[in-house]
Motif scaffolding. Structure first.
Motif, PDB file in Angstrom:
ATOM      1  N   TYR A 109     -18.092  26.264  73.817  1.00 39.94           N
ATOM      2  CA  TYR A 109     -18.982  26.590  74.930  1.00 39.94           C
ATOM      3  C   TYR A 109     -20.326  27.124  74.410  1.00 39.94           C
ATOM      4  O   TYR A 109     -21.397  26.688  74.839  1.00 39.94           O
ATOM      5  N   ALA A 110     -20.251  28.069  73.450  1.00 36.53           N
ATOM      6  CA  ALA A 110     -21.482  28.664  72.927  1.00 36.53           C
ATOM      7  C   ALA A 110     -22.352  27.590  72.283  1.00 36.53           C
ATOM      8  O   ALA A 110     -23.561  27.512  72.537  1.00 36.53           O
ATOM      9  N   TRP A 111     -21.750  26.736  71.479  1.00 38.36           N
ATOM     10  CA  TRP A 111     -22.538  25.733  70.755  1.00 38.36           C
ATOM     11  C   TRP A 111     -23.102  24.682  71.708  1.00 38.36           C
ATOM     12  O   TRP A 111     -24.203  24.198  71.530  1.00 38.36           O
ATOM     13  N   GLN A 112     -22.288  24.345  72.710  1.00 38.06           N
ATOM     14  CA  GLN A 112     -22.778  23.334  73.663  1.00 38.06           C
ATOM     15  C   GLN A 112     -23.961  23.853  74.471  1.00 38.06           C
ATOM     16  O   GLN A 112     -24.902  23.110  74.722  1.00 38.06           O
ATOM     17  N   THR A 113     -23.898  25.131  74.879  1.00 36.33           N
ATOM     18  CA  THR A 113     -25.052  25.623  75.652  1.00 36.33           C
ATOM     19  C   THR A 113     -26.300  25.645  74.779  1.00 36.33           C
ATOM     20  O   THR A 113     -27.382  25.283  75.236  1.00 36.33           O
ATOM     21  N   PRO A 117     -30.128  20.409  76.379  1.00 40.10           N
ATOM     22  CA  PRO A 117     -31.589  20.243  76.371  1.00 40.10           C
ATOM     23  C   PRO A 117     -32.318  21.209  77.298  1.00 40.10           C
ATOM     24  O   PRO A 117     -33.507  21.441  77.140  1.00 40.10           O
ATOM     25  N   HIS A 118     -31.609  21.787  78.272  1.00 41.49           N
ATOM     26  CA  HIS A 118     -32.292  22.692  79.202  1.00 41.49           C
ATOM     27  C   HIS A 118     -32.121  24.154  78.841  1.00 41.49           C
ATOM     28  O   HIS A 118     -32.675  25.014  79.501  1.00 41.49           O
ATOM     29  N   PHE A 119     -31.346  24.441  77.817  1.00 38.18           N
ATOM     30  CA  PHE A 119     -31.099  25.843  77.478  1.00 38.18           C
ATOM     31  C   PHE A 119     -32.130  26.322  76.462  1.00 38.18           C
ATOM     32  O   PHE A 119     -32.352  25.679  75.447  1.00 38.18           O
ATOM     33  N   PRO A 120     -32.801  27.466  76.745  1.00 38.50           N
ATOM     34  CA  PRO A 120     -33.865  27.916  75.843  1.00 38.50           C
ATOM     35  C   PRO A 120     -33.306  28.591  74.588  1.00 38.50           C
ATOM     36  O   PRO A 120     -33.167  29.801  74.557  1.00 38.50           O
ATOM     37  N   ALA A 121     -32.975  27.822  73.575  1.00 39.97           N
ATOM     38  CA  ALA A 121     -32.463  28.396  72.333  1.00 39.97           C
ATOM     39  C   ALA A 121     -33.335  27.929  71.172  1.00 39.97           C
ATOM     40  O   ALA A 121     -33.292  26.780  70.766  1.00 39.97           O
TER      41      ALA A 121
END
Lengths: 536, 310
Positions: A109-113, A117-121
């Motif tokens: 879950y952590a890696w997928q978020t 493409p929409h997650f600001p990481a």
């Protein structure tokens, strides 16, 4: 009237007094983390302050031991396939600080978020060693094609893009930490405050987070290795002034000062180095996987001439600079890759070789068809900072002495400076580089391709070399570690022979600690682990 | 009176809009953005960040959004401190800076006025010279030097006060003194200059000839007039000092608002820059407004339009 107001305020303040006294029997370590951690969500963290706190609160599949080697942590067993591209992690029976069971899903879950493409990481690229990770972030492939599979609740299988000898070191890094899926899905802002929703799986858990002021972390009894944790509490202040930190340390309000959480005030270091009587004021130095160097814009006249570039590099007396200017234990650098576990530092040329520098400079002038008088004034840029300025002035002087050239010093605000460098609007520019992991690739890879204005990148020198690219490509698929190291060394030697960058020094970190503090693991990557720290 | 207040209120709203607009365009004009960093980011990551923070929108949409967020006073999250919203930052930082500011303000007024009055009374005598030497020192020694010296002497050498941090009254003493030094000196000089002038006025001579004591003359007749310029100065001073000082908060590790003015610009933390700038302007405009009202109270000769004659 003002007087009574003043008295009223005094009364208020005394009433508001909450400063707790330190009890002697408890194991409480008092540190200064310098600033408010920008985030305590491991997926969004990019800075060292956040990383330090996250390492106290969380644990990844692996954890770095005192020998700098990754050790199984949440993963109990790690199976590596023959082609070294598939890692199977068998997880221990571990729990989150709220009692939830930690499963392989929490990692996925952590890696997928992060790769959504929409997650600001910002640090999503750290995961790019995983197969298809970059394509997923670019939106070219769906999340399901990511090379991470949950085989069952306790088994996580990761497929890598290419064999990565440092992968288990990466999994100890915050970007690879798990996140409690149940909580994070319910409240995306779970990591904003301390409280019931802030759950972690590491040696400590968050008790109090008073923003911009203090964090208190306490021992996490749900941690699988809790019996190894001796500290009861960590008190983390946020004082962003190195002198104040030093004074607080001197007055016994802190147990640690300086690296890696902060820095020692540079003006105090020479004095501290001299004193020998007080154990708590004795500086401890340890090497940092970091190099300080000058970038050259090789597209611009006259730095497009190799001999001119080399003469500039050889004319610098690094020994003088680290002994008399920086004075904080730095080592002269005549290569790009700093000393690291498993990497003997190269010595690509002789430091302060002024005779050779003069000779090369004259040859360079001849090749350019100009005389010394016609040689243009060079511009040396750095971001506004007293330490950078002192080094630049010393080098300006050395170049004038040895080569007889004029150099103009210009400085800018940090972000303006970075913008200038990345748009190649510079001649010579200061840069520091800290390794992301203990592997020469962390230093060599940035110079693989020259930047193109479209995609950006780290190589703003305009330099590119087919052999360099080929060495790095070969090293990437080389399974034999000795051959791989050999290829990387050849790449480094080529880079320094072509001199798009002038190495100056390898950094050292200095700190003070009270004699009763033990068991702190320091890594040259600027990471620190307080899991096994204790007071005695 | 009400007409006057409404008029001033509308004028202040207009001023705020002008300030917000100028800040917005200046902020966008400085090179670099919140994500500029040493290690360059891959394009797709930058894109996802720009998209998430709506930096891809055309400037007029961004500008409109900013104005709306200010109007609703919902200033959004900080770019750098991801767990903090600008509203949080202001509501937790401002009270701390304000308490410290009040302390400093009280110190500055109390000692400034006393110092200035004494100097004026003993015009051109040693008391006057001593007071003015103190004032010159207060004006010329930068606050960070004073702060560091206080720390060194009072904490390190004498161990009387804690070195830094915030929470107890003891911890606020040194920062308050360091903050108060400059305004104390300034107020002392202003008071002295005006007091000297006022004391030579006829009505003071009248008061004295009535047989009133020095103290009564000074407090009842002298100060009231001599303080007018001081009041003007307090407006500006209050806005500055209550919103915190970057350097003092940094040296003493105080979690106030002052640090954000500088740090937000260094970090290109757009929402914080806008938020704290507009907030500061609001405080400043409010302070000036209050001061204008105070004039009328202190000096009966000043009349506010629409106000009845006293």
């Amino acid at each position: 009237m003002f007087r009574s107001l003043f008295l009223a305020l005094i009364a208020c303040l005394i009433a508001a007094c909450t400063d707790g006294e330190r009890s002697a029997s408890k194991q409480v370590l008092r540190l200064n983390i310098f600033t408010e951690p920008p985030t305590l969500d491991s997926r969004k963290a990019t800075d060292s302050t956040s990383a330090h706190v996250l390492l106290m609160l969380f644990e990844g599949l692996t954890r770095i031991g005192d020998d700098h080697q990754p050790k199984p942590a949440v993963a109990e067993k790690i199976l590596i396939s023959k082609d070294q591209r598939t890692y199977t992690f068998i997880l221990r029976e571990t729990h989150w600080s709220n009692g939830d069971k930690l499963t392989a899903e929490d990692f996925l879950y952590a890696w997928q978020t992060i790769l959504d493409p929409h997650f600001p990481a910002l640090f999503a690229y750290k995961l790019y060693v995983i197969e298809n990770a970059q394509e997923v972030k670019e939106g070219k492939l769906p999340l399901s094609s990511l090379g991470v599979k949950v085989l069952d609740k306790k088994t996580l299988e990761v497929t890598l893009r290419y064999p990565t000898p440092y992968f288990l070191e990466l999994t100890a890094f915050p970007t690879f930490f798990p996140v409690n899926k149940k909580i994070a899905q319910k409240n995306p802002e779970w990591a904003s405050e301390s409280g019931a929703e802030y759950v972690s799986n590491g040696p400590f858990k968050l008790l109090k987070w008073q923003h911009e002021s203090e964090i208190i972390a306490v021992k996490n009894s749900a941690y699988w290795d809790a019996q190894a944790v001796k500290l009861d509490q960590l008190h983390l202040s946020m004082i962003d002034d190195t002198t104040t930190e030093f004074y607080m340390y001197e007055m016994g309000e802190l147990d640690w000062a300086g690296s890696p959480l902060s820095n020692l005030p540079p003006e105090f270091i020479p004095e501290l180095k001299k004193q020998t009587t007080q154990e708590d004021l004795r500086i401890h130095f340890y090497p940092a996987a970091a190099v300080y160097y000058y970038k050259l814009n090789t597209l611009q006249y006259p730095l497009n001439n190799l001999k001119i570039r080399k003469s500039l590099a050889y004319a610098i007396n690094r020994h003088n600079i680290v002994e008399h200017i920086t004075q904080a234990g730095q080592k002269p650098a005549t290569a790009l890759v700093p000393p690291m576990p498993g990497w003997q530092v190269s010595n690509c040329f002789k430091d302060g070789n002024t005779e050779h520098a003069k000779h090369l400079f004259l040859e360079g002038l001849h090749e350019l068809g100009i005389t010394l008088e016609q040689f243009p004034r060079l511009k040396l840029s750095y971001n506004t900072n007293r330490e950078h300025q002192k080094i630049a002035q010393a080098i300006q002087h050395q170049w004038k002495e040895t080569l007889g050239i004029e150099v103009e010093l210009v400085h800018f605000d940090w972000k303006v400076y970075l913008t200038k460098i990345s748009s190649q609007d510079y001649q010579i520019g200061r840069m520091g580089w800290i390794g992301d992991f203990h592997d020469p690739v962390s230093f060599l890879e940035p110079y693989k391709f020259r930047n193109d204005p479209e995609t950006g990148g780290n190589n703003d020198t305009g330099w590119e070399h087919p052999d360099y690219i080929s060495y790095l490509v070969q090293a990437q698929s080389e399974l034999d570690l000795i051959k791989r190291a050999h290829l990387l060394r050849k790449a480094e030697e080529l880079l320094i022979a072509e001199m798009p960058i002038i190495p100056i020094y390898f950094a050292e970190n200095g700190y003070l600690k009270k004699p009763y503090v033990h068991g702190v693991y320091l890594s040259s990557l600027g990471v620190v682990d307080f899991k096994k720290a204790y007071l005695e | 009176m009400i007409r006057y207040i409404v008029k001033r209120f509308l004028a202040n709203i207009f001023a705020l809009w002008v300030i917000a607009t100028i800040t917005f365009f200046l902020m966008k004009a400085i090179p670099g953005d919140p994500f500029t960093q040493e290690k360059a980011l891959p394009k797709e990551i930058l894109q996802s960040l720009y998209e998430h923070y709506k930096l891809n929108d055309p400037w007029y949409i961004q500008y409109g959004n900013y104005l709306q967020s200010i109007a609703r006073w919902d200033l959004g999250p900080s770019f750098k401190y991801k767990s903090r919203t600008v509203n949080d930052i202001i509501s937790s930082g401002f009270p701390i800076s304000a308490i410290l500011g009040f302390e400093a303000l009280a110190l500055a007024l109390f000692f400034g006025i006393i110092l200035g009055s004494c100097a004026a009374l003993k015009h051109n005598q040693w008391q006057d010279y001593t007071a003015m030497v103190i004032a010159v020192i207060g004006i010329s020694v930068p606050s960070f030097i004073l702060a560091a010296s206080l720390q060194y002497v009072l904490s390190i050498k004498l161990d009387l006060l804690p070195v830094a941090r915030w929470g107890t009254f003891k911890q606020s003493i040194m920062p308050a003194i360091a903050l108060a030094a400059l305004p104390t000196a300034f107020i002392a000089r202003l008071t002295r200059a005006n007091m000297v002038e006022v004391l030579s006025m006829d009505y003071i001579k009248t008061a004295r000839s009535k047989g009133l004591s020095d103290i009564v003359v000074i407090i009842k007749h002298g100060l009231r007039n001599a303080l007018l310029p001081v009041v003007t100065y307090i407006g500006m001073l209050a806005a500055n000092i209550l919103t915190g000082s970057f350097i003092i908060e940094k040296i003493f590790g105080i979690p106030g608002l002052g640090q954000w003015f500088i740090n937000s610009i260094i970090n290109r933390d757009y929402t914080v820059i806008m938020g704290v700038t507009v907030f500061y302007s609001m405080i400043l405009l409010a302070a000036i407004f209050v001061i204008d009202l105070c004039y009328a109270w202190i000096d009966p000769r000043i009349k506010i339009e629409g106000m009845k004659k006293r």
